[in-house]
Design an enzyme around this catalytic site. Sequence first.
Site, PDB file in Angstrom:
ATOM      1  N   VAL A 116      -3.480  13.188  -2.153  1.00 32.62           N
ATOM      2  CA  VAL A 116      -2.828  14.344  -0.970  1.00 32.62           C
ATOM      3  C   VAL A 116      -1.755  14.722  -1.472  1.00 32.62           C
ATOM      4  CG1 VAL A 116      -4.077  13.542   1.152  1.00 32.62           C
ATOM      5  CG2 VAL A 116      -2.036  12.633   0.538  1.00 32.62           C
ATOM      6  N   TYR A 124       0.995  -1.141  -0.130  1.00 34.67           N
ATOM      7  CA  TYR A 124       0.015  -0.076   0.017  1.00 34.67           C
ATOM      8  C   TYR A 124       0.797   1.402  -0.127  1.00 34.67           C
ATOM      9  CZ  TYR A 124      -3.189   3.533   1.668  1.00 34.67           C
ATOM     10  OH  TYR A 124      -3.990   4.930   1.457  1.00 34.67           O
TER      11      TYR A 124
END
Length: 304
Positions: free
Chosen positions: A258, A188
């Site tokens: 982000v 991830y």
Amino acid sequence: MGYQNIIEEIADTVKSLFGQGKVADYIPALAKVPPNKLGIAIETIGGLSFCTGDAEEQFSIQSISKVIALAMAYPKVGEQLWERVGIEPSGNPFNSLVQLEYERGIPRNPFINAGALVITDLLIEHFPQPKNDLLQLTRQLAQSDDIYYDYKVAASERELGYTNAALVNFMKSHYNIKAPVENVLDVYFHQCSLAMSCRELARAFLMFANHGIIPHSGERILTESQAKRLNALMLTCGFYDEAGEFAFRVGLPGKSGVGGGIVAVIPGELAIAVWSPELNEHGNSLVGIKVLELFTTLTGKSIF
Ligand code: GLN
């Protein structure tokens, strides 16, 4: 007015908004990014490209990678995938833990962190080399061998990834994570660290605008139905607790990260990517949303 003039005009207009948002600072590797970067790129299914500003500069795509990871897992796992992760907007911040408790470890959708971590777990289960295979798929979609993991960003994510570790551990306690926690986090954090330019992102997302086929090569990645569903998820869940606002102001399926990137698609026509690192309070690019709002307003092209 053509797309080139439109994006140049928009870039000029939105510069007045610089300074109103805040660059992501949850990890040092992202906090160092210059705030006033602005890139816009459009790629059309017919093979035209338009770009302006910092559109060739690579940045950390962060949560945009959640869409690519899902596009890799879905064809392999099939409809059983939806037994592990839901398809409803969360109305909560991207890294929220709260709904997991009520829903017994089944995340609301694949585009919040919890959901993306389950997709990562599926990648580990179904692919021999999930990190490498994801990188290859991303390069294939973007038609660029110049895409890499930013190992500094990945290391920074790992060092400070307490919330993501909490999410995986909680879901594992509900048997919704199969692989070891460390492996899931490792894959991830690498996927989040993928570095791409606006131009590469726009090109990679053309497959979603083109019913699952990469226009440049003719290769099919998703069935028509799978492509429709991924676009629907981007529309309803692509911006966390700001998904409604994005649909309201922009009216396109899209996904943010982000790192300040946003990519959106006009099905049947084009993909557009924007990068501007200053974020609003929901963790979405403040200027990026404005760029896309102006784009659909000036061109009259949204899905509605
Ligand atoms: N790496 C970030 C995280 O997992 C990605 C979040 C995002 O882009 N919204 O917290």
